[in-house]
Design a protein around this motif. Structure first.
Motif, PDB file in Angstrom:
ATOM      1  N   ARG A 192       0.836  -1.207   0.000  1.00 46.62           N
ATOM      2  CA  ARG A 192       0.000   0.000   0.000  1.00 46.62           C
ATOM      3  C   ARG A 192       0.866   1.250   0.000  1.00 46.62           C
ATOM      4  N   GLU A 193       1.916   1.253   0.808  1.00 43.20           N
ATOM      5  CA  GLU A 193       2.806   2.419   0.865  1.00 43.20           C
ATOM      6  C   GLU A 193       3.462   2.683  -0.493  1.00 43.20           C
ATOM      7  N   ALA A 194       3.966   1.629  -1.127  1.00 41.07           N
ATOM      8  CA  ALA A 194       4.657   1.795  -2.409  1.00 41.07           C
ATOM      9  C   ALA A 194       3.686   2.245  -3.500  1.00 41.07           C
ATOM     10  N   LEU A 195       2.506   1.650  -3.523  1.00 43.74           N
ATOM     11  CA  LEU A 195       1.511   1.997  -4.545  1.00 43.74           C
ATOM     12  C   LEU A 195       0.998   3.420  -4.356  1.00 43.74           C
ATOM     13  N   PHE A 196       0.758   3.816  -3.108  1.00 47.81           N
ATOM     14  CA  PHE A 196       0.260   5.172  -2.866  1.00 47.81           C
ATOM     15  C   PHE A 196       1.322   6.210  -3.212  1.00 47.81           C
ATOM     16  N   GLU A 197       2.568   5.936  -2.854  1.00 48.86           N
ATOM     17  CA  GLU A 197       3.645   6.866  -3.209  1.00 48.86           C
ATOM     18  C   GLU A 197       3.724   7.038  -4.729  1.00 48.86           C
ATOM     19  N   GLU A 198       3.636   5.935  -5.460  1.00 50.16           N
ATOM     20  CA  GLU A 198       3.667   6.014  -6.918  1.00 50.16           C
ATOM     21  C   GLU A 198       2.461   6.774  -7.454  1.00 50.16           C
ATOM     22  N   LEU A 199       1.293   6.549  -6.846  1.00 45.59           N
ATOM     23  CA  LEU A 199       0.084   7.261  -7.284  1.00 45.59           C
ATOM     24  C   LEU A 199       0.244   8.765  -7.099  1.00 45.59           C
ATOM     25  N   VAL A 200       0.769   9.171  -5.949  1.00 48.83           N
ATOM     26  CA  VAL A 200       0.962  10.602  -5.695  1.00 48.83           C
ATOM     27  C   VAL A 200       1.914  11.204  -6.721  1.00 48.83           C
ATOM     28  N   TYR A 201       3.054  10.569  -6.925  1.00 49.85           N
ATOM     29  CA  TYR A 201       4.016  11.089  -7.899  1.00 49.85           C
ATOM     30  C   TYR A 201       3.417  11.131  -9.304  1.00 49.85           C
ATOM     31  N   GLU A 202       2.691  10.087  -9.651  1.00 52.16           N
ATOM     32  CA  GLU A 202       2.070  10.009 -10.977  1.00 52.16           C
ATOM     33  C   GLU A 202       1.024  11.101 -11.185  1.00 52.16           C
ATOM     34  N   LEU A 203       0.087  11.225 -10.252  1.00 55.08           N
ATOM     35  CA  LEU A 203      -1.007  12.174 -10.443  1.00 55.08           C
ATOM     36  C   LEU A 203      -0.520  13.614 -10.431  1.00 55.08           C
ATOM     37  N   LYS A 204       0.418  13.922  -9.537  1.00 54.24           N
ATOM     38  CA  LYS A 204       0.917  15.298  -9.473  1.00 54.24           C
ATOM     39  C   LYS A 204       1.718  15.662 -10.733  1.00 54.24           C
ATOM     40  N   SER A 205       2.591  14.771 -11.168  1.00 53.54           N
ATOM     41  CA  SER A 205       3.410  15.078 -12.349  1.00 53.54           C
ATOM     42  C   SER A 205       2.561  15.064 -13.621  1.00 53.54           C
ATOM     43  N   HIS A 206       1.604  14.150 -13.698  1.00 50.36           N
ATOM     44  CA  HIS A 206       0.715  14.075 -14.859  1.00 50.36           C
ATOM     45  C   HIS A 206      -0.084  15.370 -14.992  1.00 50.36           C
ATOM     46  N   ALA A 207      -0.677  15.825 -13.894  1.00 55.21           N
ATOM     47  CA  ALA A 207      -1.508  17.032 -13.945  1.00 55.21           C
ATOM     48  C   ALA A 207      -0.685  18.250 -14.355  1.00 55.21           C
ATOM     49  N   ALA A 208       0.485  18.407 -13.751  1.00 62.09           N
ATOM     50  CA  ALA A 208       1.322  19.572 -14.077  1.00 62.09           C
ATOM     51  C   ALA A 208       1.756  19.552 -15.531  1.00 62.09           C
ATOM     52  N   ALA A 209       2.174  18.390 -16.021  1.00 64.31           N
ATOM     53  CA  ALA A 209       2.631  18.293 -17.416  1.00 64.31           C
ATOM     54  C   ALA A 209       1.470  18.455 -18.383  1.00 64.31           C
TER      55      ALA A 209
END
Length: 202
Positions: free
Chosen positions: A74-91
């Motif tokens: 859960r920790e690894a998946l959530f960390e990846e989700l946060v990085y993914e969603l934040k970088s995706h939205a900004a880009a």
């Protein structure tokens, strides 16, 4: 209207995106179910690239949902989700919406998408501040999942459809290149940032 030359078959494009999520936690199932109908999946342009990310995000959300407690998965998946969603939205905002905002025909679509990005970002920060081993975290996560799936459904079935009408093939290809570069840069500096200190008792 841009030419619909496929980069890869839609089913393969979706499978490849899910595989990227699965690489984070190979033993956790990624059952994303049906996805909104779109003829943009698999295209070699900005829209095909954005939907590739959306499918990856759907898989991460589905995987987190079936994890239990404050587990390593859960920790690894959530960390990846946060990085993914934040970088995706900004880009996405830099590559696509900054241009679409300037056209009167699509300004409102772009504004709506960007506003929802801000809401989702706040929800991620709220979850980051909470204890993921507690029931309240999963309740808040369910809210995030609902909001994000609604957001990308709107993008794929409404906002992207309207935006593609005002863009040339060259625009769309260039935007993909911009997105790829900016997402890499944004993901490298993305953070798990708690909105506030929360003492969960539920």
């Amino acid at each position: 209207m841009a030419t619909k030359t496929k980069e890869k078959a839609p089913a393969k494009a979706k499978a490849d995106a899910i595989a990227k999520a699965k690489a984070i936690a190979p033993d956790v199932p990624a059952r994303i179910g049906t996805t909104p109908e779109t003829d943009l999946r698999g295209l070699p342009d900005i829209f095909g690239r954005l939907i590739e990310d959306h499918d990856r995000h759907r898989a991460l959300l589905a995987m987190i949902e079936v994890t239990e407690g404050k587990s390593a998965d859960r920790e690894a998946l959530f960390e990846e989700l946060v990085y993914e969603l934040k970088s995706h939205a900004a880009a996405e905002e830099q590559a696509l919406w900054s241009t679409v905002l300037r056209n009167p025909e699509t300004t409102e679509f772009a504004r709506h998408a960007v506003a929802e990005h801000k809401d989702i970002d706040k929800m991620l920060d709220d979850l980051t501040a909470r204890d993921m081993g507690k029931k309240k975290w999963m309740e808040r996560f369910a809210d995030l999942k609902h909001e994000y799936l609604h957001h990308i459904r709107e993008e794929e079935q409404e906002q992207f459809v309207e935006s593609e009408k005002i863009l040339t093939d060259a625009d769309r290809k260039h935007m993909r290149d911009v997105f790829e570069r900016r997402k890499t840069e944004e993901k490298a500096r993305a953070e798990l940032k708690p909105k506030l200190k929360i003492s969960d008792i539920a």
